[in-house]
Structure formats: C-alpha cells, structure tokens
Design an enzyme around this catalytic site. Structure first.
Site, mmCIF file in Angstrom:
data_model
loop_
_atom_site.group_PDB
_atom_site.id
_atom_site.type_symbol
_atom_site.label_atom_id
_atom_site.label_comp_id
_atom_site.label_asym_id
_atom_site.label_seq_id
_atom_site.Cartn_x
_atom_site.Cartn_y
_atom_site.Cartn_z
ATOM 1 C CG HIS A 73 29.270 15.903 34.699
ATOM 2 N ND1 HIS A 73 29.970 14.724 34.624
ATOM 3 C CD2 HIS A 73 28.295 15.705 35.629
ATOM 4 C CE1 HIS A 73 29.453 13.842 35.471
ATOM 5 N NE2 HIS A 73 28.425 14.413 36.089
ATOM 6 C CE LYS B 261 31.782 16.626 37.959
ATOM 7 N NZ LYS B 261 31.414 16.974 39.326
HETATM 8 N N1 LIG Z 1 26.873 13.266 44.915
HETATM 9 C C1 LIG Z 1 25.979 13.652 43.994
HETATM 10 O O1 LIG Z 1 24.955 12.982 43.730
HETATM 11 C C2 LIG Z 1 26.205 14.968 43.306
HETATM 12 C C3 LIG Z 1 25.274 15.467 42.379
HETATM 13 C C4 LIG Z 1 25.472 16.749 41.844
HETATM 14 C C5 LIG Z 1 26.579 17.495 42.246
HETATM 15 N N2 LIG Z 1 27.476 16.959 43.122
HETATM 16 C C6 LIG Z 1 28.622 17.714 43.651
HETATM 17 O O2 LIG Z 1 28.107 18.659 44.596
HETATM 18 C C7 LIG Z 1 28.951 19.811 44.620
HETATM 19 C C8 LIG Z 1 28.116 21.058 44.345
HETATM 20 O O3 LIG Z 1 27.595 21.000 43.042
HETATM 21 P P1 LIG Z 1 26.700 22.177 42.450
HETATM 22 O O4 LIG Z 1 26.508 21.864 41.009
HETATM 23 O O5 LIG Z 1 25.514 22.417 43.311
HETATM 24 O O6 LIG Z 1 27.740 23.395 42.595
HETATM 25 P P2 LIG Z 1 27.450 24.949 42.884
HETATM 26 O O7 LIG Z 1 26.256 25.395 42.141
HETATM 27 O O8 LIG Z 1 28.758 25.649 42.650
HETATM 28 O O9 LIG Z 1 27.091 24.977 44.444
HETATM 29 C C9 LIG Z 1 28.052 24.937 45.473
HETATM 30 C C10 LIG Z 1 27.566 25.883 46.543
HETATM 31 O O10 LIG Z 1 28.410 25.774 47.695
HETATM 32 C C11 LIG Z 1 28.567 27.104 48.192
HETATM 33 N N3 LIG Z 1 29.707 27.214 49.096
HETATM 34 C C12 LIG Z 1 31.022 27.137 48.830
HETATM 35 N N4 LIG Z 1 31.746 27.329 49.959
HETATM 36 C C13 LIG Z 1 30.859 27.544 50.952
HETATM 37 C C14 LIG Z 1 30.974 27.835 52.351
HETATM 38 N N5 LIG Z 1 32.168 27.916 52.940
HETATM 39 N N6 LIG Z 1 29.844 28.010 53.075
HETATM 40 C C15 LIG Z 1 28.626 27.911 52.505
HETATM 41 N N7 LIG Z 1 28.442 27.657 51.178
HETATM 42 C C16 LIG Z 1 29.546 27.473 50.426
HETATM 43 C C17 LIG Z 1 28.736 27.937 46.937
HETATM 44 O O11 LIG Z 1 28.559 29.311 47.246
HETATM 45 P P3 LIG Z 1 28.946 30.456 46.164
HETATM 46 O O12 LIG Z 1 27.866 30.375 45.125
HETATM 47 O O13 LIG Z 1 28.897 31.704 46.966
HETATM 48 O O14 LIG Z 1 30.311 30.097 45.657
HETATM 49 C C18 LIG Z 1 27.592 27.350 46.101
HETATM 50 O O15 LIG Z 1 26.365 27.940 46.438
HETATM 51 C C19 LIG Z 1 30.048 19.534 43.578
HETATM 52 O O16 LIG Z 1 31.160 18.961 44.229
HETATM 53 C C20 LIG Z 1 29.392 18.523 42.647
HETATM 54 O O17 LIG Z 1 30.318 17.732 41.940
HETATM 55 C C21 LIG Z 1 27.298 15.725 43.655
#
Ligand SMILES: NC(=O)c1ccc[n+]([C@@H]2O[C@H](COP(=O)([O-])OP(=O)(O)OC[C@H]3O[C@@H](n4cnc5c(N)ncnc54)[C@H](OP(=O)(O)O)[C@@H]3O)[C@@H](O)[C@H]2O)c1
Length: 278
Positions: free
Chosen positions: A165, A169
């Site tokens: 990844h 990540k």
């Molecule tokens: N299941 C699937 O198909 C799949 C696919 C892709 C990713 N994922 C998972 O999804 C998650 C997010 O991935 P990503 O790449 O999108 O990460 P990311 O870009 O870091 O996005 C996470 C978001 O959550 C926000 N956040 C954190 N705490 C919060 C709160 N208390 N209230 C509101 N917003 C909050 C963060 O805000 P800030 O920017 O202010 O920190 C950020 O905007 C990870 O765990 C990843 O492994 C899963």
C-alpha cells in the site's frame, strides 16, 4: 401514488469527509441516482469546517458544508452513514448511528478487539456492514481463497499473504490481507489468530506447517495490491488483486448502504452484500 421512504434516494452522511476515501465517497454519491449526500462530517478542529464539500472535491458547490460538532444531529437527518476514518472515531460513530437508528457502513481498518466489541453492541440496534475491503473483486478473491484453502491441504500447501500500500497507510497488515487470511483459515477449518505469523525477522526457524504468513510492503502511492500464495512441492498457485482506483471501494460502500437499508439490525459483511457467503 405517494412515494414511500424507500422510493426516494437514500440519504447518506460521509464522516471523515476530507479524507482520501471521504472525498472519493462525495464524488461517488454525486454520481449516483440512488443516494443523496445530506451531511459531511470532519474533525471538529479541521481546517475544512464550513467549506462546501462539493467544492472541496472539485465537482462544484453542492450546498453541503463540512461540520465538526454534534454529528448526531446530522445523523438524525439521514438514512445511513459511510465511515472510512480511524478506529477511535468509528467506535464513537457506531454508538451515534445506533442511537439515530441509521445504517452504518464501516470501511475503517485496524480496529482493536475493544472497537469490534463496541461495533457488535451497536449492531443489536441497527444494520452495520463492516468490511476491510468493499470492492467486488477482493470479495470474490476472498471466496476463491477460501475454496482453494479447502482443496489444497495444509500439509501440502503453505499459505502466504503479501500486500503493498501507499506510504501513508497507518496499519499493517492491511484489513484486506486479514480478510483474505480469515477466509483462508475458514477454508482450512482453523482460527486465524491461532495460525497467523505476522512478519519474520532473524533466525526464525523452519516454517511451521499450517501457518498463514503475512508480509506488508509500504511505499509511494499504491492503492492496494494483494497476493495469496499457495506454495506446494514444485508448484505455486497465486491469487491476486490490484486496486487501480479508490472508486471501487466507494461504489462498494454505496452498494452496501443500499443493501443494508432494508435489513434488520445485525453485523453484516460485504460477502453478505454480494451474496458470496453461500
Ligand atoms: N474497507 C475498504 O474498502 C477500505 C478502502 C480504503 C481505505 N480503507 C480504510 O479506511 C480508513 C481511511 O482511509 P483513508 O485512506 O481515507 O485515510 P485518511 O485520508 O487519513 O482519512 C481519514 C479521515 O478520517 C478523519 N477523521 C479522523 N478522526 C475523525 C473524527 N473524530 N471525526 C471526523 N473525522 C475524523 C480524518 O481527519 P483528519 O484529516 O483531520 O485527520 C481524515 O479525514 C483507513 O482505516 C483505511 O485503511 C478501507
């Protein structure tokens, strides 16, 4: 004839709206006729609070501004919440979604046993779909892995799962690697926690028969690469998936929300949504 609630587009809130997946979801919801964005939630201290979510993702103003405080009041206006955030945030959102009685779609990975327990408790009050990977391809891969693990006996074939990844990540192994490991373990009739080997270093000794090994690579902008290797005497079967765009996860999450809309409370997976559990 009057339109019933089920006939109108499903009203969705995106939490973590300014994240990589949050932005992808805002674009995907705008492109679908079956769902409608009614809320976008970010951290209370985010610089994006008060900004228009459509402008943020480059699709033009949509009138839905990012909010940080009191997510429950936003949830109460919706039919579902789509959540790709962090384990700590997801635990809180699970309780709030249950309180509001709305569908909760959880893509967040790296959840602890305690987070899983909170989510399980919330699922007694509302329908939750949780999956480490929301894409059609990976869920079909998981079904194939289970089948291969069933047929290729532990004494003949070693299972190793390799994932790569992007450099940002936070958790390892990926939620998808663990999901594939779970299906392989199910195929073998064992519990993953009892047989998993997480990375190797130093004088590790010989490989123990029946274990499932994990290796995680991180770098660049890789969206998601997974390989499940069945290594036997003189032959290897490799089942793999390459994610080229985050859109596949966003469209899977929307599919899950629409599916969950008419389900009773419970904890479901993408294998249920795609009917791959049979
Ligand atoms: N299941 C699937 O198909 C799949 C696919 C892709 C990713 N994922 C998972 O999804 C998650 C997010 O991935 P990503 O790449 O999108 O990460 P990311 O870009 O870091 O996005 C996470 C978001 O959550 C926000 N956040 C954190 N705490 C919060 C709160 N208390 N209230 C509101 N917003 C909050 C963060 O805000 P800030 O920017 O202010 O920190 C950020 O905007 C990870 O765990 C990843 O492994 C899963």
């Amino acid at each position: 004839m009057n339109k019933t609630a089920k006939d109108r587009p499903m009203r969705l809130v995106v939490v973590g709206a300014n994240g990589r997946m949050g932005r992808e979801l805002i674009r995907a919801i705008a492109a679908s006729n079956n769902v409608q964005l009614v809320g976008a939630v970010a951290r209370p201290d985010s610089a994006w609070i008060g900004h228009d979510s459509g402008e943020m993702v480059g699709i033009g103003g949509n009138g839905i501004t990012l909010v940080g405080e009191d997510p429950l009041s936003v949830f109460l206006q919706a039919d579902g919440v789509v959540d790709f955030t962090t384990p700590a945030a997801t635990s809180v959102f699970a309780s709030l979604a249950a309180q509001a009685g709305i569908v909760h779609i959880i893509g967040t990975t790296g959840l602890s046993a305690h987070d899983e327990e909170t989510i399980r408790a919330a699922s007694s009050r509302t329908a939750i779909v949780k999956s480490g990977n929301m894409s059609l391809g990976v869920n079909l891969l998981a079904a194939l892995v289970k089948q291969a693990a069933q047929r290729l006996r532990a004494q003949d074939f070693d299972i190793e799962i390799v994932e790569m990844h992007h450099r940002r990540k936070l958790d390892a192994p990926s939620g998808t690697a663990l999901l594939l490991g779970e299906e392989a373990a199910k195929g073998r009739g064992v519990v993953l926690d009892d047989v998993s080997v997480r990375g190797r270093d130093g004088i590790t000794g010989k490989r123990a028969s029946g274990t499932i090994g994990f290796a995680s690579l991180r770098g660049g902008t890789v969206v998601g690469e997974h390989q499940v290797i069945f290594a036997g005497e003189g032959e290897r079967l490799i089942l793999s998936h390459s994610a080229e765009h985050r859109y596949i996860y966003a469209s899977g999450a929307i599919k899950a929300a629409l599916w969950a809309r008419s389900r009773p409370p419970g904890l479901y997976s993408m294998l249920d949504v795609l009917d791959f559990n049979h």
